[in-house]
Design an enzyme around this catalytic site. Sequence first.
Site, short mmCIF file in Angstrom:
data_model
loop_
_atom_site.label_atom_id
_atom_site.label_comp_id
_atom_site.label_asym_id
_atom_site.label_seq_id
_atom_site.Cartn_x
_atom_site.Cartn_y
_atom_site.Cartn_z
N LYS A 11 0.85 -1.18 0.00
CA LYS A 11 0.00 0.00 0.00
C LYS A 11 0.89 1.24 0.00
CE LYS A 11 -0.67 0.95 4.92
NZ LYS A 11 -0.19 2.32 4.97
N HIS B 162 -0.75 -5.84 5.33
CA HIS B 162 -0.11 -6.66 6.36
C HIS B 162 -1.01 -6.88 7.57
CE1 HIS B 162 0.92 -2.65 8.00
NE2 HIS B 162 0.90 -3.25 9.16
N LYS C 182 -2.19 -10.70 10.56
CA LYS C 182 -2.24 -10.80 12.02
C LYS C 182 -3.26 -11.85 12.44
CE LYS C 182 -0.53 -6.15 12.84
NZ LYS C 182 0.76 -6.64 13.33
N GLU D 219 -1.94 4.92 17.17
CA GLU D 219 -0.49 4.80 17.22
C GLU D 219 0.06 5.84 18.18
OE1 GLU D 219 1.29 3.73 13.09
OE2 GLU D 219 -0.33 5.15 12.71
N ASP E 221 -3.86 7.07 4.27
CA ASP E 221 -2.86 6.11 4.73
C ASP E 221 -3.48 4.88 5.39
OD1 ASP E 221 -0.13 5.35 5.16
OD2 ASP E 221 -0.34 5.90 7.26
N HIS F 32 -6.53 -0.60 5.74
CA HIS F 32 -6.65 -1.30 7.02
C HIS F 32 -8.07 -1.28 7.58
CE1 HIS F 32 -2.46 -1.66 6.77
NE2 HIS F 32 -2.09 -0.61 7.45
N LYS G 36 -2.24 9.26 14.93
CA LYS G 36 -0.88 9.18 15.45
C LYS G 36 -0.76 10.02 16.72
CE LYS G 36 1.52 8.18 11.13
NZ LYS G 36 2.03 6.87 11.61
#
Length: 528
Positions: free
Chosen positions: A172, A202, A206, A240, A259, A264, A364
């Site tokens: 991505k 990714h 998980k 995050e 992003d 996700h 973030k």
Amino acid sequence: MNAALYGQPIQISEPLDRTRPAGPCVLVIFGITGDLTKRLLFPALYNLAQQKLLPEQFAVAGFAIGDFDEATLRDHLSKEVAEEIGPDVDHHIIDWLVGRVRFVNSQFDSEEGWQKLIEVLHQIDQEYGSGGNYLFYMATAPKFFLDVTRQLGAHGLLNGEGKQWRRVIFEKPFGRDLPSARALNHELLTVAREDQIYRIDHYLGKETVQNIMVFRFANGIFEPVWNRRYVDHVQITVSETVGVEKRGGYYDQTGALRDMVPNHLIQLIALTAMEPPSSFSASAIQNEQVKVLEAVPPLSKGEVMNTTVRGQYAGGTMDGKRVPAYRDESMVPPDSNTETYVALKLTIDNWRWAGVPFYIRTGKRLAKRKSEIVIQFRKAPLALFRKSAATLPTANRLVMRIQPAESISLQFEAKVPGPVVETRPVEMLFCYEDYFGRANRTGYETLLYDAMVGDSSLFKRADMIEAGWAIIQPVLDQWSQGKDRNWHLYEAGSEGPAEADQLIERDGRHWLPIADALEATETRIGAR
């Protein structure tokens, strides 16, 4: 959108034996000198080798520009992978792995470099018996995706002979909006087939994410209540603690919405809300996910203003240290309005989920690192307890935590011991570490292995990518007009902008706190 427009992925006619190594192949990493390789790809290869899931007929070819030769690259990879794995590292496995690395030091547009790569691949096939099977990994900036793929096609590297296979993995972001994603998909399909294209996320590697389908469809007590009759709302959080670090230049052109959301968070919505697939084949799973995403109605201009919040972190204190504001980060313009936080309210117009809001948020420099899905059930009828109970029961809640402590918890009501009818929420907790031990995984192990064996179940089809972008395109359009009524600052180390709380509180609901809930779980897990 019709999936047939893009062709159908390879169908797996019988279940894969995931206890056996993948077949012979070469992993070709474009951008092998980058951060992704040392932090995630090579540690994942190490773990696969440790589990004996890499074949003896395996090697790695790197293609990138760098200030070192093949021997120096191997030394760097050895040290970096050992640091990532930690004190229990097996140096014999690292030696086995890096000893199979070949390196082409070249620009991507150099004909000499491409001829050298072809020569290296032929040498690897002869030395290791890799059979001409190539898995190309685009660990590059997105601007190189199309050019490198065109070079692969022009040099015949996407055309295998006989039973040989050739596949390409793309990181991505896949496009930066709906038109660019469509254009990229269209152009790639002029060079490669859809079954050769593996768009990676990714998060799908998980364990908790993969366990969502198992939890729902393998347990008869949960699927019957997984619908609008019993579920009040769903919350999805990806928070995050880190800032943009050294990625300020890239991030300022991207922002939190691009992003994180179309890949996700949208993928987590699809897994949470999809209907049971007819089988675990790639196409059956992907078909159901596309149906869910296409049932998310686009937001109107008014809804964008009222059901979205974007924020940017200001300076603050985290772990006792002062951290800078986003605008003070390296390579970030001092007047930047790029969002580092976003919250949205979405709905799904289908029979199962009509009227159930899905609240999503990501950001973030928040209070804790956390990724989780919260299924908030409706309250039970309270007539029984209004006169006889000292406290009224709260609604049940199911929490699937993806990181950092992979776990699933169920909150329900229990009577407090004593003569008075008093209820209190209690929790049943399943922690992966308790049952299966601690796994030093990056999330890429399953995805790399699946790409080697040709299983695209955990990868995104073209129509899935476009459906995800279609959901947020109205938000991008509205925000691009510079109407900043829903843009807010929040202190680093906080739970995000207060306006995000108001977004959900207007509906009489509340976010599950980012910090408190996670700290409680970590404390219990750590005490065991």
